[in-house]
Design an enzyme around this catalytic site. Sequence first.
Site, PDB file in Angstrom:
ATOM      1  N   ASP A 539       0.839  -1.188   0.000  1.00  0.00           N
ATOM      2  CA  ASP A 539       0.000   0.000   0.000  1.00  0.00           C
ATOM      3  C   ASP A 539       0.879   1.245   0.000  1.00  0.00           C
ATOM      4  OD1 ASP A 539       0.555   0.790   2.862  1.00  0.00           O
ATOM      5  OD2 ASP A 539      -0.350  -1.176   3.220  1.00  0.00           O
ATOM      6  N   GLU A 619      21.736 -22.055 -18.695  1.00  0.00           N
ATOM      7  CA  GLU A 619      20.888 -21.107 -17.953  1.00  0.00           C
ATOM      8  C   GLU A 619      21.741 -20.013 -17.308  1.00  0.00           C
ATOM      9  OE1 GLU A 619      16.929 -23.562 -16.479  1.00  0.00           O
ATOM     10  OE2 GLU A 619      18.810 -23.875 -15.413  1.00  0.00           O
TER      11      GLU A 619
END
Length: 732
Positions: A539, A619
């Site tokens: 928030d 990777e």
Amino acid sequence: MAIILDKTKSLFTLQTDHSMYQMKKDRYGVLLHTYFGKRGSVFDYSYLVTYADRGFSGNPYDAGNERSYSLDALPQEYPAYGSGDYRTSALKVRYPDGSFSCELKFKDFEIQEGKYNLPGLPAIYLSDDGTDGRADTLIITLEDTRRLFYVHLYYGVMENLDLITRAVRIENHSEADIYLENVQSACIDFLHGSFDLHTFYGRHVKERTCQRTPVSHGIQSIGSTRGTSSHQYNPFLILSDRTTTEETGNCFGLSLLYSGDFLGAAEHDQYNQTRVLMGIHPDNFTWRIKPGDSFFAPEAALAWSGNGLGQLSRIYHRAYRDNLCRGIWKTKRRPVLLNSWEGVYFDFNGDKLVEMAQEASKLGVELFVMDDGWFGKRDLDVSGLGDWFVNEEKLGCTLASISERIHALGMKFGIWFEPEGINEDSELYRNHPDWAMQIPGKAPSRSRYQLLLDFSREDVREYILSQICQVLDSTEIEYLKWDLNRSLSDIYSAALPAERQGEAAHRYVLGVYDMLEKLHSRYPGMLIEGCSGGGGRFDAGMLYYTPQIWCSDDTDAIERLSIQYGTSFGYPISTMGSHVSKCPNEQTGRITPIHTRAAVAMSGTFGYELDPHEMTREEKETVKSQIEEFKSYYELIQYGDYYRLTNPATAESWHSWQFASSDGSEALLISVALKIHPNGPGCWCRLKGLKEDSTYLVNGEAYPGDVLMNTGLPLPAATAEYESIRLHITEK
Ligand code: GLA
């Protein structure tokens, strides 16, 4: 001047670059809300208010027998409970005689240069160098007709940010205590219009899903009574015209800078008027104000856009990124991190962590974060929480030794805390059982095997802060993850008398803010990441203290598309903690290409959360180039304008989003194939934020800006589920 005062008409008009807001003191001293929307002529918009004899909607005493004057039908700036307005109210006060009816009348006003601040609460600010334009503050004071208290309505008008903030101070100027039962931070009344309400709902590992519903008769509300803003609803809502899209139409945003219980409501009344409100949830709230004292309600930020939801989001993005987040990490490039959690969970020792960091440093990772499990007796989540001393036995070394070895790799070092949490199986609980929030005589409910500390109490906070500082001061630590892994329940503070227990939940939030503020000022160089089981406290309040927040415990790239999409309505990319995790994903078992996982994590703060030893050589090579790529796009992604091009819930094949530099010279398009249709229709994507009359290079081909924006780019036919494209577009 952003505040225009017409004294003869008692009219207050607030103007930002594109929006306007107006209030008027009417003939009975009531503060009417007369306008919010597109900036237009400074005119008395109260001509829109109609007066009629409204049955069963009484008349205030002052209005005599003027039957066409009824507060139940008038657009008001701050409607109080018991005034004769039977709609949802912004204020409810318990008077010393036990009654609740309250009428507010205009008393005074004051205009100040600059933006107000709020003690102990987050607030938007403007930088001192003038780059954010000007800000002005208007404070309108209302008084209750029984002359016990003032309601000071604060308005921060930030012209260039296109934002108006509101906050409220209730001041008791009487000789007796009064009790607040409800104090909303903002209320906006719309006289006419058919609206849709956009809210963001969810749950743990599925936060901030968009919901758009027509506002219909009755009250639609969202909120939290969990003590935190919650995974379930977010303290941000949008009210839009029914026809508003990403690109077009009117919409209004209402965002609360608060991290505790909140209420957001929209009411469509008997006369088809619409009222929206947001503030602290009244269910868990009562506040005593002693004579001479004041109560501050948290700030709400209001914005209007006439160019759809995308523009509204960009107003909040800019303001929250530049004028809410603070500290050096607001502008400094944040380090690419590796977090230990999904890689090793609780199963590590010092050497193992350092080995992970060694591997990560070879790939270009800049910060190693040691997550949960390094303190107390903590091999699982059942014990140790609250014991903020290093478990050297488990680590096999000191914290300093880990930190030094990580720094020797040229990396920064970060650490996890859950300051508010406590396991009953902990030294802290054995020594201070009364510090945990629980109601005497009632067994508390546990969640994740834990209770919460009473953060409304200063002594409890001071102790925890001193423990945390001891750790932070013991060695070099540049990052702190502040987690919270349960909702509050059994809200009760041993430090408050019975009649003031209603203050505990809000005092808890103030306590969290107080401690974060202390950490912030004591460690100005430290990057603090907020977290609450992922995005359970995502928030605007937290962003004042923590410039980034772990967006969700769901690290699956495809799930993250909708979580980050929903989050983007109210919050900037630079605040969304997002990591590449292992494959198959730990939460969903889904297999996604590492290229796509990086595309999604890059559209956030970017990092990795896996054990690099488990990666293949190929990777690892990919990760090296991803980190380089992210660094090269950093400015564009973190400070550029963000555009939602499709909605992942409805995207037909490719789901796309885009970043454009604010000068329009560069853009990055990212698309993920969500659905594969063999022999499917073509797919085009119209770009945003470019300059119409410039030429751009896309994959070596030149295109005019207007063509890219008006007719768009064809996307290739997707051949594999979850493959993705990153397309860099540069001005020639
Ligand atoms: C929460 C966080 C995770 C991790 C764990 C540790 O769930 O969201 O990222 O830190 O706690 O217990």
